[in-house]
Design a protein around this motif. Structure first.
Motif, PDB file in Angstrom:
ATOM      1  N   LEU A   4       0.870  -1.173   0.000  1.00 46.17           N
ATOM      2  CA  LEU A   4       0.000   0.000   0.000  1.00 46.17           C
ATOM      3  C   LEU A   4       0.907   1.223   0.000  1.00 46.17           C
ATOM      4  CD1 LEU A   4      -2.548  -1.099   2.767  1.00 46.17           C
ATOM      5  CD2 LEU A   4      -2.769  -1.363   0.300  1.00 46.17           C
ATOM      6  N   VAL A   5       0.734   2.082  -0.991  1.00 40.41           N
ATOM      7  CA  VAL A   5       1.616   3.241  -1.135  1.00 40.41           C
ATOM      8  C   VAL A   5       0.772   4.510  -1.124  1.00 40.41           C
ATOM      9  CG1 VAL A   5       3.347   4.378  -2.550  1.00 40.41           C
ATOM     10  CG2 VAL A   5       3.261   1.868  -2.460  1.00 40.41           C
ATOM     11  N   GLU A   6       0.971   5.304  -0.061  1.00 46.13           N
ATOM     12  CA  GLU A   6       0.242   6.560   0.065  1.00 46.13           C
ATOM     13  C   GLU A   6       0.998   7.700  -0.612  1.00 46.13           C
ATOM     14  OE1 GLU A   6      -0.122   4.524   4.227  1.00 46.13           O
ATOM     15  OE2 GLU A   6       1.408   4.839   2.700  1.00 46.13           O
ATOM     16  N   SER A   7       0.247   8.689  -1.036  1.00 48.44           N
ATOM     17  CA  SER A   7       0.836   9.907  -1.584  1.00 48.44           C
ATOM     18  C   SER A   7      -0.149  11.050  -1.377  1.00 48.44           C
ATOM     19  CB  SER A   7       1.158   9.743  -3.068  1.00 48.44           C
ATOM     20  OG  SER A   7      -0.020   9.481  -3.802  1.00 48.44           O
ATOM     21  N   GLY A   8       0.343  12.253  -1.565  1.00 48.02           N
ATOM     22  CA  GLY A   8      -0.522  13.421  -1.497  1.00 48.02           C
ATOM     23  C   GLY A   8      -0.346  14.279  -0.262  1.00 48.02           C
ATOM     24  N   GLY A   9       0.406  13.795   0.719  1.00 47.47           N
ATOM     25  CA  GLY A   9       0.635  14.613   1.896  1.00 47.47           C
ATOM     26  C   GLY A   9       1.466  15.840   1.560  1.00 47.47           C
ATOM     27  N   ASP A  10       1.219  16.919   2.309  1.00 42.38           N
ATOM     28  CA  ASP A  10       1.924  18.169   2.006  1.00 42.38           C
ATOM     29  C   ASP A  10       1.746  19.133   3.170  1.00 42.38           C
ATOM     30  OD1 ASP A  10       2.090  19.988  -1.184  1.00 42.38           O
ATOM     31  OD2 ASP A  10       3.353  20.084   0.620  1.00 42.38           O
ATOM     32  N   LEU A  11       2.366  20.304   3.040  1.00 40.23           N
ATOM     33  CA  LEU A  11       2.187  21.402   3.985  1.00 40.23           C
ATOM     34  C   LEU A  11       1.173  22.371   3.389  1.00 40.23           C
ATOM     35  CD1 LEU A  11       2.986  23.238   6.389  1.00 40.23           C
ATOM     36  CD2 LEU A  11       4.858  24.104   4.955  1.00 40.23           C
ATOM     37  N   VAL A  12       0.104  22.628   4.136  1.00 37.85           N
ATOM     38  CA  VAL A  12      -0.930  23.554   3.669  1.00 37.85           C
ATOM     39  C   VAL A  12      -1.309  24.505   4.798  1.00 37.85           C
ATOM     40  CG1 VAL A  12      -1.908  21.976   1.956  1.00 37.85           C
ATOM     41  CG2 VAL A  12      -2.812  21.989   4.293  1.00 37.85           C
ATOM     42  N   HIS A  13      -1.933  25.609   4.421  1.00 38.30           N
ATOM     43  CA  HIS A  13      -2.452  26.536   5.428  1.00 38.30           C
ATOM     44  C   HIS A  13      -3.806  26.059   5.926  1.00 38.30           C
ATOM     45  CE1 HIS A  13       0.695  29.451   4.886  1.00 38.30           C
ATOM     46  NE2 HIS A  13       0.473  29.508   3.584  1.00 38.30           N
ATOM     47  N   ALA A  14      -4.148  26.468   7.115  1.00 44.02           N
ATOM     48  CA  ALA A  14      -5.467  26.155   7.671  1.00 44.02           C
ATOM     49  C   ALA A  14      -6.549  26.631   6.703  1.00 44.02           C
ATOM     50  CB  ALA A  14      -5.632  26.823   9.028  1.00 44.02           C
ATOM     51  N   GLY A  16      -7.213  25.030   3.979  1.00 46.35           N
ATOM     52  CA  GLY A  16      -6.880  24.469   2.676  1.00 46.35           C
ATOM     53  C   GLY A  16      -7.367  23.038   2.518  1.00 46.35           C
ATOM     54  N   SER A  17      -7.037  22.469   1.362  1.00 45.59           N
ATOM     55  CA  SER A  17      -7.479  21.123   1.024  1.00 45.59           C
ATOM     56  C   SER A  17      -6.308  20.275   0.521  1.00 45.59           C
ATOM     57  CB  SER A  17      -8.542  21.171  -0.083  1.00 45.59           C
ATOM     58  OG  SER A  17      -9.696  21.847   0.344  1.00 45.59           O
ATOM     59  N   LEU A  18      -6.447  18.990   0.716  1.00 48.93           N
ATOM     60  CA  LEU A  18      -5.509  18.012   0.165  1.00 48.93           C
ATOM     61  C   LEU A  18      -6.292  16.780  -0.224  1.00 48.93           C
ATOM     62  CD1 LEU A  18      -2.456  17.997   2.641  1.00 48.93           C
ATOM     63  CD2 LEU A  18      -2.443  18.815   0.276  1.00 48.93           C
ATOM     64  N   ARG A  19      -5.761  16.034  -1.194  1.00 44.68           N
ATOM     65  CA  ARG A  19      -6.312  14.723  -1.514  1.00 44.68           C
ATOM     66  C   ARG A  19      -5.213  13.689  -1.385  1.00 44.68           C
ATOM     67  NH1 ARG A  19      -9.358  12.023  -6.750  1.00 44.68           N
ATOM     68  NH2 ARG A  19      -7.254  11.998  -7.650  1.00 44.68           N
ATOM     69  N   LEU A  20      -5.433  12.759  -0.482  1.00 40.97           N
ATOM     70  CA  LEU A  20      -4.503  11.649  -0.313  1.00 40.97           C
ATOM     71  C   LEU A  20      -4.927  10.495  -1.206  1.00 40.97           C
ATOM     72  CD1 LEU A  20      -4.048  11.559   3.563  1.00 40.97           C
ATOM     73  CD2 LEU A  20      -2.893  12.993   1.869  1.00 40.97           C
ATOM     74  N   SER A  21      -3.939   9.777  -1.704  1.00 44.06           N
ATOM     75  CA  SER A  21      -4.186   8.586  -2.509  1.00 44.06           C
ATOM     76  C   SER A  21      -3.437   7.409  -1.908  1.00 44.06           C
ATOM     77  CB  SER A  21      -3.716   8.791  -3.951  1.00 44.06           C
ATOM     78  OG  SER A  21      -4.392   9.852  -4.574  1.00 44.06           O
ATOM     79  N   CYS A  22      -3.965   6.233  -2.121  1.00 42.10           N
ATOM     80  CA  CYS A  22      -3.306   5.002  -1.681  1.00 42.10           C
ATOM     81  C   CYS A  22      -3.476   3.978  -2.786  1.00 42.10           C
ATOM     82  CB  CYS A  22      -3.921   4.502  -0.387  1.00 42.10           C
ATOM     83  SG  CYS A  22      -3.388   2.839   0.082  1.00 42.10           S
ATOM     84  N   THR A  23      -2.373   3.596  -3.377  1.00 42.36           N
ATOM     85  CA  THR A  23      -2.410   2.609  -4.454  1.00 42.36           C
ATOM     86  C   THR A  23      -2.011   1.246  -3.897  1.00 42.36           C
ATOM     87  OG1 THR A  23      -1.830   4.294  -6.081  1.00 42.36           O
ATOM     88  CG2 THR A  23      -1.535   2.002  -6.727  1.00 42.36           C
ATOM     89  N   ALA A  24      -2.835   0.247  -4.183  1.00 43.83           N
ATOM     90  CA  ALA A  24      -2.633  -1.083  -3.622  1.00 43.83           C
ATOM     91  C   ALA A  24      -2.174  -2.065  -4.687  1.00 43.83           C
ATOM     92  CB  ALA A  24      -3.928  -1.575  -2.993  1.00 43.83           C
ATOM     93  N   SER A  25      -1.349  -3.003  -4.268  1.00 47.05           N
ATOM     94  CA  SER A  25      -0.942  -4.104  -5.126  1.00 47.05           C
ATOM     95  C   SER A  25      -0.744  -5.340  -4.267  1.00 47.05           C
ATOM     96  CB  SER A  25       0.345  -3.763  -5.889  1.00 47.05           C
ATOM     97  OG  SER A  25       1.412  -3.510  -5.004  1.00 47.05           O
ATOM     98  N   GLY A  26      -0.786  -6.497  -4.912  1.00 48.57           N
ATOM     99  CA  GLY A  26      -0.573  -7.737  -4.191  1.00 48.57           C
ATOM    100  C   GLY A  26      -1.789  -8.252  -3.442  1.00 48.57           C
ATOM    101  N   LEU A  27      -2.942  -7.643  -3.675  1.00 44.10           N
ATOM    102  CA  LEU A  27      -4.181  -8.113  -3.062  1.00 44.10           C
ATOM    103  C   LEU A  27      -5.329  -7.847  -4.027  1.00 44.10           C
ATOM    104  CD1 LEU A  27      -5.440  -5.600  -0.293  1.00 44.10           C
ATOM    105  CD2 LEU A  27      -4.004  -4.981  -2.224  1.00 44.10           C
ATOM    106  N   THR A  28      -6.405  -8.568  -3.812  1.00 42.97           N
ATOM    107  CA  THR A  28      -7.601  -8.343  -4.622  1.00 42.97           C
ATOM    108  C   THR A  28      -8.341  -7.178  -3.994  1.00 42.97           C
ATOM    109  OG1 THR A  28      -7.667 -10.725  -5.074  1.00 42.97           O
ATOM    110  CG2 THR A  28      -9.614  -9.428  -5.650  1.00 42.97           C
ATOM    111  N   PHE A  29      -8.021  -5.989  -4.467  1.00 45.88           N
ATOM    112  CA  PHE A  29      -8.420  -4.746  -3.818  1.00 45.88           C
ATOM    113  C   PHE A  29      -9.915  -4.685  -3.561  1.00 45.88           C
ATOM    114  CE2 PHE A  29      -7.742  -0.462  -2.554  1.00 45.88           C
ATOM    115  CZ  PHE A  29      -8.763   0.313  -3.084  1.00 45.88           C
ATOM    116  N   GLU A  30     -10.702  -5.076  -4.533  1.00 41.51           N
ATOM    117  CA  GLU A  30     -12.143  -4.879  -4.421  1.00 41.51           C
ATOM    118  C   GLU A  30     -12.786  -5.796  -3.395  1.00 41.51           C
ATOM    119  OE1 GLU A  30     -10.563  -5.791  -7.150  1.00 41.51           O
ATOM    120  OE2 GLU A  30     -11.570  -7.438  -8.181  1.00 41.51           O
ATOM    121  N   THR A  31     -12.039  -6.722  -2.830  1.00 48.29           N
ATOM    122  CA  THR A  31     -12.626  -7.607  -1.819  1.00 48.29           C
ATOM    123  C   THR A  31     -12.289  -7.170  -0.395  1.00 48.29           C
ATOM    124  OG1 THR A  31     -10.756  -9.155  -1.755  1.00 48.29           O
ATOM    125  CG2 THR A  31     -12.479  -9.563  -3.400  1.00 48.29           C
TER     126      THR A  31
END
Length: 125
Positions: A4-14, A16-31
């Motif tokens: 599981l690999v997360e991305s999208g973290g950052d420094l923002v001002h109060a 503000g908005s961010l979108r985090l993502s998590c890409t999965a491999s090695g598992l049947t994600f939809e289950t």
């Protein structure tokens, strides 16, 4: 091997908005139920949000309800966390996790068997 690999973290001002993502491999994600957790320095990890395999059932910590939205794209094996109206108290390391079950049991009932390495979110005041 599950990854599981997360991305999208950052420094923002109060406010503000961010979108985090998590890409999965090695598992049947939809289950798998998937979730986001966060950890403040010196504290245990706490549940932020989780989502069932179809994306229909979700749960949120009271502290983020109305500000954060969890979603998933099973075709892309990716989990998202849209974070709006960020506050300094949201500053933490955010982790993606996979429940070993497809049955939604929430943060505390789930068996969170796989974790990402985390992505840092820092909100300045």
């Amino acid at each position: 091997q599950v990854q599981l690999v997360e991305s999208g973290g950052d420094l923002v001002h109060a406010g503000g908005s961010l979108r985090l993502s998590c890409t999965a491999s090695g598992l049947t994600f939809e289950t798998h139920v998937m979730g986001w957790f966060r950890q403040f320095p010196g504290d245990e990890r706490e549940g932020v949000s989780c989502i069932n395999w179809t994306g229909i059932i979700t749960d949120y910590a009271d502290s983020v309800l109305g500000r954060f939205t969890i979603s998933r794209d099973n075709a892309q094996n990716t989990l998202y966390l849209q974070m709006n109206s960020l506050k300094p108290e949201d500053t933490a390391m955010y982790y993606c996790a996979a429940d070993s079950s497809r049955f939604f049991q929430g943060f505390y009932g789930g068996t969170w068997s796989a974790w990402g390495q985390g992505t840092q979110v820092t909100v300045s005041s």
